[in-house]
Design an enzyme around this catalytic site. Sequence first.
Site, PDB file in Angstrom:
ATOM      1  N   ASP A  39     -23.947 -23.098 -23.650  1.00 47.72           N
ATOM      2  CA  ASP A  39     -24.912 -22.327 -23.062  1.00 47.72           C
ATOM      3  C   ASP A  39     -24.692 -21.295 -22.709  1.00 47.72           C
ATOM      4  O   ASP A  39     -25.358 -20.134 -22.194  1.00 47.72           O
ATOM      5  CB  ASP A  39     -26.253 -22.649 -23.270  1.00 47.72           C
ATOM      6  CG  ASP A  39     -27.019 -23.791 -24.127  1.00 47.72           C
ATOM      7  OD1 ASP A  39     -26.403 -23.556 -25.501  1.00 47.72           O
ATOM      8  OD2 ASP A  39     -27.055 -24.726 -24.144  1.00 47.72           O
ATOM      9  N   HIS A  74       2.754 -11.335 -14.090  1.00 45.67           N
ATOM     10  CA  HIS A  74       0.720 -11.868 -14.819  1.00 45.67           C
ATOM     11  C   HIS A  74       0.334 -12.961 -14.068  1.00 45.67           C
ATOM     12  O   HIS A  74      -0.262 -13.836 -14.796  1.00 45.67           O
ATOM     13  CB  HIS A  74       0.971 -11.536 -15.910  1.00 45.67           C
ATOM     14  CG  HIS A  74       0.708  -9.894 -17.223  1.00 45.67           C
ATOM     15  ND1 HIS A  74       1.287 -10.102 -18.250  1.00 45.67           N
ATOM     16  CD2 HIS A  74       1.008  -8.846 -16.414  1.00 45.67           C
ATOM     17  CE1 HIS A  74       1.147  -8.562 -18.328  1.00 45.67           C
ATOM     18  NE2 HIS A  74       1.085  -8.131 -17.436  1.00 45.67           N
ATOM     19  N   ASP A  80      -2.225  -7.735  -6.379  1.00 45.09           N
ATOM     20  CA  ASP A  80      -2.745  -6.435  -7.771  1.00 45.09           C
ATOM     21  C   ASP A  80      -4.090  -6.955  -7.996  1.00 45.09           C
ATOM     22  O   ASP A  80      -4.776  -7.572  -8.118  1.00 45.09           O
ATOM     23  CB  ASP A  80      -2.226  -6.345  -8.576  1.00 45.09           C
ATOM     24  CG  ASP A  80      -2.076  -5.037  -9.799  1.00 45.09           C
ATOM     25  OD1 ASP A  80      -3.345  -4.310  -9.505  1.00 45.09           O
ATOM     26  OD2 ASP A  80      -1.694  -5.199 -10.683  1.00 45.09           O
ATOM     27  N   ASP A  86      -7.345   0.587  -8.987  1.00 48.47           N
ATOM     28  CA  ASP A  86      -6.532  -0.924  -9.566  1.00 48.47           C
ATOM     29  C   ASP A  86      -5.319  -0.686  -8.216  1.00 48.47           C
ATOM     30  O   ASP A  86      -4.075   0.568  -8.766  1.00 48.47           O
ATOM     31  CB  ASP A  86      -5.988  -0.635 -10.883  1.00 48.47           C
ATOM     32  CG  ASP A  86      -4.270  -0.781 -11.705  1.00 48.47           C
ATOM     33  OD1 ASP A  86      -4.290  -2.032 -10.863  1.00 48.47           O
ATOM     34  OD2 ASP A  86      -3.843  -0.872 -11.785  1.00 48.47           O
ATOM     35  N   HIS A 118       9.018  -2.970 -15.769  1.00 47.31           N
ATOM     36  CA  HIS A 118       7.801  -2.637 -16.433  1.00 47.31           C
ATOM     37  C   HIS A 118       7.726  -1.112 -15.961  1.00 47.31           C
ATOM     38  O   HIS A 118       8.662  -0.466 -15.548  1.00 47.31           O
ATOM     39  CB  HIS A 118       6.175  -3.314 -16.035  1.00 47.31           C
ATOM     40  CG  HIS A 118       6.035  -2.799 -14.382  1.00 47.31           C
ATOM     41  ND1 HIS A 118       5.987  -1.976 -13.580  1.00 47.31           N
ATOM     42  CD2 HIS A 118       6.905  -4.012 -13.685  1.00 47.31           C
ATOM     43  CE1 HIS A 118       5.525  -1.670 -12.881  1.00 47.31           C
ATOM     44  NE2 HIS A 118       6.113  -3.298 -12.576  1.00 47.31           N
ATOM     45  N   HIS A 122       0.304   4.117 -15.718  1.00 47.10           N
ATOM     46  CA  HIS A 122      -0.771   3.841 -16.969  1.00 47.10           C
ATOM     47  C   HIS A 122      -1.893   4.420 -16.210  1.00 47.10           C
ATOM     48  O   HIS A 122      -2.197   4.821 -15.544  1.00 47.10           O
ATOM     49  CB  HIS A 122      -1.083   2.374 -17.073  1.00 47.10           C
ATOM     50  CG  HIS A 122      -2.123   1.613 -16.304  1.00 47.10           C
ATOM     51  ND1 HIS A 122      -2.957   1.855 -15.810  1.00 47.10           N
ATOM     52  CD2 HIS A 122      -1.007   0.545 -15.481  1.00 47.10           C
ATOM     53  CE1 HIS A 122      -3.102   0.926 -14.818  1.00 47.10           C
ATOM     54  NE2 HIS A 122      -1.815   0.260 -15.052  1.00 47.10           N
ATOM     55  N   HIS A 179      -6.359  -0.330 -18.026  1.00 47.82           N
ATOM     56  CA  HIS A 179      -5.621   0.452 -19.180  1.00 47.82           C
ATOM     57  C   HIS A 179      -5.973   1.892 -19.874  1.00 47.82           C
ATOM     58  O   HIS A 179      -6.293   0.736 -20.987  1.00 47.82           O
ATOM     59  CB  HIS A 179      -4.518  -0.391 -19.533  1.00 47.82           C
ATOM     60  CG  HIS A 179      -3.409  -1.098 -18.992  1.00 47.82           C
ATOM     61  ND1 HIS A 179      -2.592  -1.769 -19.238  1.00 47.82           N
ATOM     62  CD2 HIS A 179      -3.443  -1.313 -17.636  1.00 47.82           C
ATOM     63  CE1 HIS A 179      -1.971  -2.406 -18.373  1.00 47.82           C
ATOM     64  NE2 HIS A 179      -2.333  -2.270 -17.393  1.00 47.82           N
ATOM     65  N   GLU A 185       2.627   2.734  -9.820  1.00 47.50           N
ATOM     66  CA  GLU A 185       3.048   0.810  -9.396  1.00 47.50           C
ATOM     67  C   GLU A 185       4.055   0.654  -9.707  1.00 47.50           C
ATOM     68  O   GLU A 185       4.998  -0.413 -10.382  1.00 47.50           O
ATOM     69  CB  GLU A 185       1.891   0.623  -9.750  1.00 47.50           C
ATOM     70  CG  GLU A 185       2.020   0.637 -11.948  1.00 47.50           C
ATOM     71  CD  GLU A 185       1.167  -0.459 -12.498  1.00 47.50           C
ATOM     72  OE1 GLU A 185       1.353  -1.438 -11.960  1.00 47.50           O
ATOM     73  OE2 GLU A 185       0.070   0.495 -12.833  1.00 47.50           O
ATOM     74  N   TYR A 226      11.311  -7.011  -8.454  1.00 47.38           N
ATOM     75  CA  TYR A 226      11.121  -8.113  -8.596  1.00 47.38           C
ATOM     76  C   TYR A 226      12.676  -8.979  -8.292  1.00 47.38           C
ATOM     77  O   TYR A 226      13.204  -9.376  -9.350  1.00 47.38           O
ATOM     78  CB  TYR A 226      10.602  -8.998  -9.652  1.00 47.38           C
ATOM     79  CG  TYR A 226       9.273  -7.789 -10.428  1.00 47.38           C
ATOM     80  CD1 TYR A 226       7.975  -7.850  -9.590  1.00 47.38           C
ATOM     81  CD2 TYR A 226       9.478  -6.007 -10.762  1.00 47.38           C
ATOM     82  CE1 TYR A 226       7.315  -7.322  -9.267  1.00 47.38           C
ATOM     83  CE2 TYR A 226       9.021  -5.332 -10.552  1.00 47.38           C
ATOM     84  CZ  TYR A 226       7.337  -6.230 -10.221  1.00 47.38           C
ATOM     85  OH  TYR A 226       5.928  -5.272 -10.177  1.00 47.38           O
ATOM     86  N   ARG A 233       5.537  -5.033  -5.455  1.00 45.91           N
ATOM     87  CA  ARG A 233       4.957  -3.795  -5.767  1.00 45.91           C
ATOM     88  C   ARG A 233       3.713  -2.931  -5.490  1.00 45.91           C
ATOM     89  O   ARG A 233       3.070  -3.596  -4.553  1.00 45.91           O
ATOM     90  CB  ARG A 233       3.578  -4.332  -7.319  1.00 45.91           C
ATOM     91  CG  ARG A 233       3.830  -3.413  -8.011  1.00 45.91           C
ATOM     92  CD  ARG A 233       3.366  -3.570 -10.049  1.00 45.91           C
ATOM     93  NE  ARG A 233       2.288  -4.409  -9.100  1.00 45.91           N
ATOM     94  CZ  ARG A 233       2.200  -5.973 -10.068  1.00 45.91           C
ATOM     95  NH1 ARG A 233       3.151  -6.409 -10.445  1.00 45.91           N
ATOM     96  NH2 ARG A 233       1.314  -6.626 -10.249  1.00 45.91           N
ATOM     97  N   GLU A 261       1.020  -0.101  -4.999  1.00 48.65           N
ATOM     98  CA  GLU A 261       0.458   0.871  -6.340  1.00 48.65           C
ATOM     99  C   GLU A 261      -0.908   1.029  -6.603  1.00 48.65           C
ATOM    100  O   GLU A 261      -0.918   0.892  -5.422  1.00 48.65           O
ATOM    101  CB  GLU A 261      -0.234  -0.330  -7.389  1.00 48.65           C
ATOM    102  CG  GLU A 261      -1.061  -0.119  -8.194  1.00 48.65           C
ATOM    103  CD  GLU A 261      -1.099  -0.614  -9.776  1.00 48.65           C
ATOM    104  OE1 GLU A 261      -1.301  -1.822  -9.265  1.00 48.65           O
ATOM    105  OE2 GLU A 261      -1.638   0.042 -10.663  1.00 48.65           O
TER     106      GLU A 261
END
Length: 435
Positions: free
Chosen positions: A36, A242, A259, A270, A349, A353, A360, A383, A387, A404, A406
Site C-alpha cells: 500500500d 554513482h 554530491d 546539483d 566523465h 550537463h 540532467h 563538475e 578518481y 569532484r 561541482e
Amino acid sequence: MTHIQPFITRRQSMASKMPAGIAIIPTAAEQLRNRDAHYPYRFDSYFYYLTGFREPESVLVIIAATDKTPVKQILFCREKDQEREIWDGFRYGPEAAKEAFGFDEAYSIAKLDELMPKLLADQPAVYTMLGQDRAWDQRVVDWINRVREQMRSGVIAPGAIHDCRSVLDEMRLIKGMDELQIMQRAADISTQAHRRAMQTTRPGMREYQIEAELLYTFYRHGAQAPAYTSIVAGGANACVLHYVDNRDELKSGDLLLIDAGCELDGYASDITRTFPVNGKFTAAQKAVYELVLAAQAAAIAQVKPGNHWNDPHQAALNVLAQGFIDLGLCQGSVEAVLESEDYKRFYMHRTGHWLGMDVHDAGEYKQNGEWRLLQPGMVLTVEPGCYIRPADNVPEHFWNIGIRIEDDVVVTQTGHELLTVAAPKSIADIEELMQ
Ligand code: GLY
Ligand code: MN
Ligand code: MN
C-alpha cells in the site's frame, strides 16, 4: 501560492510553436513502492512546466489557434471527492483548478476517454510524449482510431503524431527570471546543506549520518525532496562515481566527497564538494584538489554566450591532462595524453550537463552535428573530477583519492553567474569552516 502567469505564457508559447493541432501532455503516474506504500509523488516535469499543477492523474490539452478560433487550454484532473480528501487531502477539482491555474476549460479526468476523440476531430496533428509509456501511446492511437471511425460523417482524423518534447526541450533550456529565482533559492538551500556537512563531519561518523544532515537542511528550508540520491562517499568510495550506499565509517586521513542537491518547487540544484574528514588536507590530497579546482576555474571561465557547449569540458581536460603529467599519473605530452585519452583512467566523465527541472535537464547538446552555442538563460553544471584507483603504475600516496567539485552556472548576457558560490571550495575556506 504559485504565480500562474509564467505557466499561462508558456502554454501560449507552446501553442504558437506548434503550427496547427493539439497537444496532449499527461503528468506522471503514482508509483507503488510495495503493497500500500507509494514512492513520494513527483509530477512530470513537462506537465508542471506548462501548468504549475502538482496533482497526479492530470492531463493538459492545448489546441493551437486557427483563423477562426483562439488558442484553447484545457485541464483534465481529479474530481472533488470528500471521502478521498478525508484520507489523502485536498484536491482542486476541475472548477477550482480552472480558475486557480488559468485554464479556459477543465474536466474530470474520468471523462478523458470520452472527450478526447471529440477534441481530436478535425485536428491536423497531435503533439504528445511519444515512446515514454506504451500504455499512453496506445491510448492516444485508440482515440485517433475512434475519430477515424467517424470519417464517413465528414470528420477528419489527425494525420501526424509529433513528439511534443522537440518543442518543449528548447523552451525549457532557456530559463526565465522566475525560474532562475527558484533555482537560486534551491541552490541556497543546498549550499547551506554542504556547509552544515562540513561543520558536522568528524572521524568515526557514518556516511549516512552526514546524509541525514543534508536531508535535514533540505527539508528544514522547504525543499520538497533531494533532486537525486545523495552521494556521501568517504575514502575509496569516492572513486565509485554513482556510490549511494552511504553506510561506511568516515576515517581520519580520508577525503569525503558529497554530491547532493535539493529540489525546490520543481527545480534541481546539483553540488559536489570534497573535503577532509578530519578538517586538514594531506599534501597528496592538496595536490590533486588544487588541480581539480584549477580545472574547474578554467572550465567556468569558458561559460559565456557564443562559446560552444564543449568549450568548458575542453578547458578542464587541458588543465587536467597537464596536471596528471605533473603528478606522475600520465606520461608524455599534453597532446599525447589527450589524443590517446589516457586521462580517462582518472577522469572518465564529462564536465557538466544542463540543469533545470531535471537534474540532467532537457535540451540538445549538439545542433546539426556541432556542439551548440551557449546563450543567456541556459543553466549548466561544471563538475570536473579526478578518481585515482590503486594501480601498479600510480604513485601510492594518491591511491583512493577521489575528488569532484561541482557548481551550478547560469549563462548571462556578458558571461556567467554562479548559483552555488556560498559553498566553500578553496582549501583555505574549507579548512577554516571545519575548524
Ligand atoms: N548528481 C548528478 C550529477 O552530478 O550529474
Ligand atoms: Mn551534475
Ligand atoms: Mn552532482
